[in-house]
Structures are given as structure tokens and as C-alpha cells.
Write an enzyme that holds these catalytic residues in place. Sequence first.
Site, PDB file in Angstrom:
ATOM      1  N   CYS A  96       0.806  -1.223   0.000  1.00  0.00           N
ATOM      2  CA  CYS A  96       0.000   0.000   0.000  1.00  0.00           C
ATOM      3  C   CYS A  96       0.835   1.267   0.000  1.00  0.00           C
ATOM      4  O   CYS A  96       0.297   2.370   0.005  1.00  0.00           O
ATOM      5  CB  CYS A  96      -0.973  -0.024   1.161  1.00  0.00           C
ATOM      6  SG  CYS A  96      -2.041  -1.468   1.038  1.00  0.00           S
TER       7      CYS A  96
ATOM      8  N   HIS B 261      -2.098   8.300   6.053  1.00  0.00           N
ATOM      9  CA  HIS B 261      -2.425   7.019   5.426  1.00  0.00           C
ATOM     10  C   HIS B 261      -3.877   6.696   5.755  1.00  0.00           C
ATOM     11  O   HIS B 261      -4.619   6.260   4.885  1.00  0.00           O
ATOM     12  CB  HIS B 261      -1.464   5.939   5.931  1.00  0.00           C
ATOM     13  CG  HIS B 261      -1.589   4.621   5.241  1.00  0.00           C
ATOM     14  ND1 HIS B 261      -1.468   4.485   3.871  1.00  0.00           N
ATOM     15  CD2 HIS B 261      -1.845   3.378   5.724  1.00  0.00           C
ATOM     16  CE1 HIS B 261      -1.637   3.208   3.555  1.00  0.00           C
ATOM     17  NE2 HIS B 261      -1.875   2.517   4.658  1.00  0.00           N
TER      18      HIS B 261
ATOM     19  N   GLU C  51      -1.091   5.555  13.742  1.00  0.00           N
ATOM     20  CA  GLU C  51      -0.631   6.702  12.939  1.00  0.00           C
ATOM     21  C   GLU C  51      -0.858   8.016  13.671  1.00  0.00           C
ATOM     22  O   GLU C  51      -0.020   8.923  13.620  1.00  0.00           O
ATOM     23  CB  GLU C  51      -1.342   6.723  11.575  1.00  0.00           C
ATOM     24  CG  GLU C  51      -0.768   7.823  10.680  1.00  0.00           C
ATOM     25  CD  GLU C  51      -1.378   7.858   9.283  1.00  0.00           C
ATOM     26  OE1 GLU C  51      -2.405   7.188   9.055  1.00  0.00           O
ATOM     27  OE2 GLU C  51      -0.815   8.580   8.421  1.00  0.00           O
TER      28      GLU C  51
ATOM     29  N   LYS D 245      -8.843   8.762   2.049  1.00  0.00           N
ATOM     30  CA  LYS D 245      -9.505   7.466   1.895  1.00  0.00           C
ATOM     31  C   LYS D 245     -10.982   7.489   2.301  1.00  0.00           C
ATOM     32  O   LYS D 245     -11.727   6.588   1.957  1.00  0.00           O
ATOM     33  CB  LYS D 245      -8.753   6.386   2.676  1.00  0.00           C
ATOM     34  CG  LYS D 245      -7.396   6.054   2.043  1.00  0.00           C
ATOM     35  CD  LYS D 245      -6.697   4.911   2.767  1.00  0.00           C
ATOM     36  CE  LYS D 245      -5.362   4.567   2.121  1.00  0.00           C
ATOM     37  NZ  LYS D 245      -4.280   5.524   2.471  1.00  0.00           N
TER      38      LYS D 245
ATOM     39  N   HIS E 103      -9.665   2.568  -0.126  1.00  0.00           N
ATOM     40  CA  HIS E 103      -8.227   2.293  -0.111  1.00  0.00           C
ATOM     41  C   HIS E 103      -7.788   1.673  -1.441  1.00  0.00           C
ATOM     42  O   HIS E 103      -8.002   0.489  -1.677  1.00  0.00           O
ATOM     43  CB  HIS E 103      -7.908   1.352   1.049  1.00  0.00           C
ATOM     44  CG  HIS E 103      -6.438   1.216   1.320  1.00  0.00           C
ATOM     45  ND1 HIS E 103      -5.467   1.757   0.498  1.00  0.00           N
ATOM     46  CD2 HIS E 103      -5.772   0.609   2.336  1.00  0.00           C
ATOM     47  CE1 HIS E 103      -4.273   1.476   0.982  1.00  0.00           C
ATOM     48  NE2 HIS E 103      -4.431   0.780   2.098  1.00  0.00           N
TER      49      HIS E 103
ATOM     50  N   PHE F 281       1.504  -3.307   3.896  1.00  0.00           N
ATOM     51  CA  PHE F 281       1.693  -4.627   4.482  1.00  0.00           C
ATOM     52  C   PHE F 281       3.154  -5.015   4.261  1.00  0.00           C
ATOM     53  O   PHE F 281       3.779  -4.629   3.279  1.00  0.00           O
ATOM     54  CB  PHE F 281       0.789  -5.661   3.795  1.00  0.00           C
ATOM     55  CG  PHE F 281      -0.635  -5.653   4.313  1.00  0.00           C
ATOM     56  CD1 PHE F 281      -1.042  -4.835   5.348  1.00  0.00           C
ATOM     57  CD2 PHE F 281      -1.578  -6.508   3.755  1.00  0.00           C
ATOM     58  CE1 PHE F 281      -2.347  -4.854   5.829  1.00  0.00           C
ATOM     59  CE2 PHE F 281      -2.887  -6.534   4.218  1.00  0.00           C
ATOM     60  CZ  PHE F 281      -3.275  -5.709   5.256  1.00  0.00           C
TER      61      PHE F 281
END
Lengths: 79, 406
Positions: free
Chosen positions: B162, B302, B313, B331, B336, B395
Site C-alpha cells: 500500500c 495514510h 498513525e 480514503k 483504499h 503490508f
Amino acid sequence: MNSLFESVADVIASRFGVDREAIAPESTFDDLGLDSLSQIELVTALRKRLGADIDDEQMAEFSQVSEVVAKLEEIGVKV
Amino acid sequence: MGGFAAAITGIGLVTPAGIGVPANWARFVEGTSTAAHHPDLDALPVNMACRVPDFSATRLGLRGAWQWDRYTQFAVVATLEALSGAGLTAGNWPDSSRVAVVMGSGAGGTATLEAQHAALLTDGPSDVSPMTLPMGLLNMAAGQVAIEVGANGPCLAPCTACASGASAIGIGRDMIRSGAADIVIAGGAEAPITPLYVSAFARMRALSRRTDDPGTASRPFDSTRDGFVLGEGAGVFVLESEEHARARGARPVARVIGYGASADAHHVTSPHPEGRGAKLAVRAALADAGLSGGDVRYVNAHGTSTPLNDSVESGVIRELIGSGTPVSSTKGVTGHPLGAAGAIEAAAAALTVHHGVIPPTANLTAPDPAMDIDLVHKAARHGPVEVALSNSFGFGGQNTALLIAA
């Protein structure tokens, strides 16, 4: 030959998004923007749509649509 | 600012918010979600997603698009918009070997691979398409973009899940800085709304289950967030040195002034509980730009809308940037888009500093008090923003931070 050509042209047009009107018996794969991988894809499409049993090696020998039609005629494909 | 700036002279966007920068920016500023129920997903555990609306590469005039996976189609369309915005014409290069392509992706042509694997299992090997790999490989968006625009410089496809699109921009800037290229087409592309990806993410419990009300499902930093909504799309920058842009009379939209990358080295999917890797990436980007956290005036997070990501985060932002700095996540609007997210969000950050408008996080109605950061929600904020930070975490614990300045 004529109706067989029409069927092959229909398969090419629908599978590869080629303008149907642009396909003539003497059209080459180059003319139609089809590369060697597209020709192999055409083998699958012809088998699925017309039950035509040509193999990848035979197709690789051809450079224009009429040769494909002649081969289908030779092996007795009916539409 | 002591570091190196790469000029962003063109931006291209294809996202669930629309095709093209104007449609996207308007939707980001409006801050409304694009998530919807899609009947073709009804057999899957989650039947909602954020899809690019009315996308047809053929209708957009791209010849040969039938032999590109959807993710490649997104990449090419976004690239052509970015080139046009930069005042560049594909193929008309002074030296094509100086034009590089760096196009990241996480899933590559997974739709193609899944369909052909199904053909293998049901019809046998002779029905597997010869286009399987030319369409399916993860480097093919990069390859097709290079073919389409006639770019003969270095061409690569970074995969950091990502964070891929953000990695591509960071690597692209490094290529300008090192002199490896004069122009870099850099971004990310993804089309992962497929049976395998939806099922796999659902089994991980990563997806929101608010399927009865999809429009409210992607809600980063909200106290009722319960997972992400799968998206798709592409974001592309044209990068060049400021001198190169000036010499040809191109006006930058914004500049990439810092890039940091790191690994959590902790767990394949769970972020390090204190955000150790994320902090390393942000600190590295700040050091690269010669800035301190207090210089950052906006964070495009993110912000996936998963409970864990947003909580870790926000802690990183609080500690390194400050609890008073405005933060939002794109997002909420786009869902996403995995490997495209970093590039789409870097574009949102670039447009933020360019326009002096901070977009709100869509669906953020009840900010989670545990976040303890300044979450922009309900409405956009107007005013100059000198420097924005865009975070991307993949990931594998792969983290990227980009600093973007006006």
C-alpha cells in the site's frame, strides 16, 4: 468461404476490438494491429466460438485473414 | 530547507472520485464518499467497494487497451493527463533515454491472473491466454506506459504494497537528484476489486462490514471506524528538476522536497504498536528536507479507517508533527486503492499546498478522542499551506513518507 470469412471476421472484431469494416480477406495481422500473442489468442477464440481445431504452431505460420479462413475450410469447419 | 526539490509539473488522477484532476480535487474538497454496493460482488463476504465510475479505456481513445489489465489502463490514462498538464507530448522527447517511468503497484494484473487461473482449472492449459503474463505481471503498467509514451529511460515497478505509489515518487525524485533521468513519470496504479482480493482481505477482517450503508463505511479516525473499503485507481506525477522545468518554461504545481522510507521489521500486517517504522520514515523525510516536524502544516494521513492503523498513525503524528497540525485522510472519499493510494494522496497533498485548501476527511462525524490530533472534518479549511506530509504504510511493514511544498 464467404460466410466462413464473415464468422472469422466477427470473432476478430469482437475479441480484439478491431473495427469490423476494416477486416478484409487480404487484411494482414499487422494491418489489424494484432501481434504474435494476439494470433495465439485468436486460436482460443476460434475454438470457443467456431469449434475450430487449429493449433498454435499452424496459426503462427499465417499472416493474413484469408489463410486462416482457408485452413478452417480445409479442416471442415462449418458455420 | 536545505534539501533537494523535484518539481511536480504535471498530475494525473483516475480514482473512484472521477477521471482527471478537476473532478478529483472537487470531490476531495467536498469530502463525500464514493463507496457503493456492487451487485457483481454479492457472492463475496463484502459486496461494497469504491470503483472508478464509467471507466472505458477504449472510449477514452486508447488503442490496444483490450490487451491491458484494468490497472494498466488506469496508469496510462493518468500518465497522459499528467504529461498534458506538464505541457509535454508523448514521444516528442529531446532525448527519450532521459525519460524514466517508475510505476508502483501492489496487486498488478490480479484480475487477469485470477481469470486465467480459472480458465486453467475449468478448461485446461490450452485455454490459458497467451496474454496472461503480458497483462498480469506487476511491472506491466510501467512497461506499457513506457511503450505508450516512448520513454527509453530506466523503467521499474516498485512494490511496497500500500506504499507502492509513494515509493515510486520517492524513487523518481532520487533519479532526478542523481541525474539518472531528466523527466520521471512516477506514480502508482491498482485494480484490486476482484473475488480473490475481496475474499482475502475479508478473511483478514481488514474490510469494513457496514455493507448496509456503504456510503458511511470508510471513516478514517472516526470512533466507529471498523475497517477499510477497497478502492482502485492511479495517480501519476511528472517529475523533473526545478532547473529543467524552468528551462522549458514549465510552472510546477508543487515540489517533492523530502522522502523517507523504512521497515517495521515487526509483523506482516500489524503495525508496530508504537509506530516505530512509521516514525523512522517520517523522521527520514524531515531530515532529507532539512525540516523539523513543526514546519509541517498539513498531514495527508495514510488513514485507512482500520482501528489499528489510525490509532498508531495518530500517535506518530502527535509525537513528531504535533497535535495542533491539521490532518485528514483522502480514503474517506476514495476508499483504499492499495498500491495507488500513496500516489493519489501525494497528489492530494500537492493540490493542497498549491491551492491553499485542506480537504476534510469524508464521513468523519465523531472523531475518536483517543487520536488527540487536529482532524479536519465536515468542511475544508482555507489558507496557505507551505509544507504537507503524506504518509503511506504497506503490508510487510513497509513505510514511506513524502514531504511536498508549494
